[in-house]
Write a protein that holds these residues in place. Structure first.
Motif, PDB file in Angstrom:
ATOM      1  N   LYS A  73       0.863  -1.191   0.000  1.00  0.00           N
ATOM      2  CA  LYS A  73       0.000   0.000   0.000  1.00  0.00           C
ATOM      3  C   LYS A  73       0.890   1.228   0.000  1.00  0.00           C
ATOM      4  N   LYS A 129      -2.910   3.614  -2.611  1.00  0.00           N
ATOM      5  CA  LYS A 129      -3.071   2.681  -3.730  1.00  0.00           C
ATOM      6  C   LYS A 129      -2.489   1.326  -3.366  1.00  0.00           C
ATOM      7  N   LYS A 165      -4.448  -1.170  -8.173  1.00  0.00           N
ATOM      8  CA  LYS A 165      -4.404  -0.255  -9.318  1.00  0.00           C
ATOM      9  C   LYS A 165      -3.147  -0.459 -10.149  1.00  0.00           C
TER      10      LYS A 165
END
Length: 163
Positions: free
Chosen positions: A84, A88, A119
């Protein structure tokens, strides 16, 4: 056979001491392994198992303040780590190989992105990539970190992430 209270208390204390020593040794072994992995150079990494390479990357990103999760060794859905960064999720496929890493590793990380709601995706290796891996990664926005970039990461103690 009859036990008096003093003997029972001594047995309980002895048992608790044995359990405490066991957990202390386990903790110290894990801490030593973490330190050893973080001190690895590229030649040490070349000798690691795939699982230890994943742990090296886990500790390396964690050391730099990222939230990192190691996925299960089996049924990992194509990702070995989930990082992380700035809100994201980034999935990572770690490949500790002697040969060039091919298209399959890129396909695995692409496939894992939806499952982990990521993502971005990366494949990190101590080796190099095939031309088809570069082509597929580029067309899907996957970041490839090869041997030279990994050496740069280790030497400069700096993480690399997708842009």
């Amino acid at each position: 056979m009859q036990f008096d209270t003093q003997h029972v208390e001594q047995l309980i204390l002895l048992s608790a001491s044995i359990v405490a020593v066991f957990f202390l040794l386990k903790f110290m072994r894990k801490k030593h392994k973490k330190k050893r992995l973080l001190q690895s150079n590229i030649y040490d990494i070349d000798l690691l198992s795939g699982e230890d390479f994943e742990k090296f990357l886990y500790y390396f990103y964690k050391k730099h303040g990222y939230r990192v999760k190691l996925t299960s060794l089996t049924h990992d859905f194509g990702a070995d780590l989930v990082i992380k960064s700035r809100g994201k999720r980034i999935v990572v496929q770690a490949k500790r190989y002697k040969e060039r890493v091919g298209i399959k590793a890129v396909q695995e990380v692409i496939g894992s992105m939806a499952y982990y709601k990521a993502k971005q995706g990366m494949v990190i290796t101590n080796s190099y990539y095939t031309q088809s891996a570069y082509v597929l990664a580029k067309s899907n926005g996957i970041t490839l970190i090869g041997r030279n970039a990994l050496i740069h990461m280790i030497t400069n103690d700096k993480v690399l992430l997708p842009k």
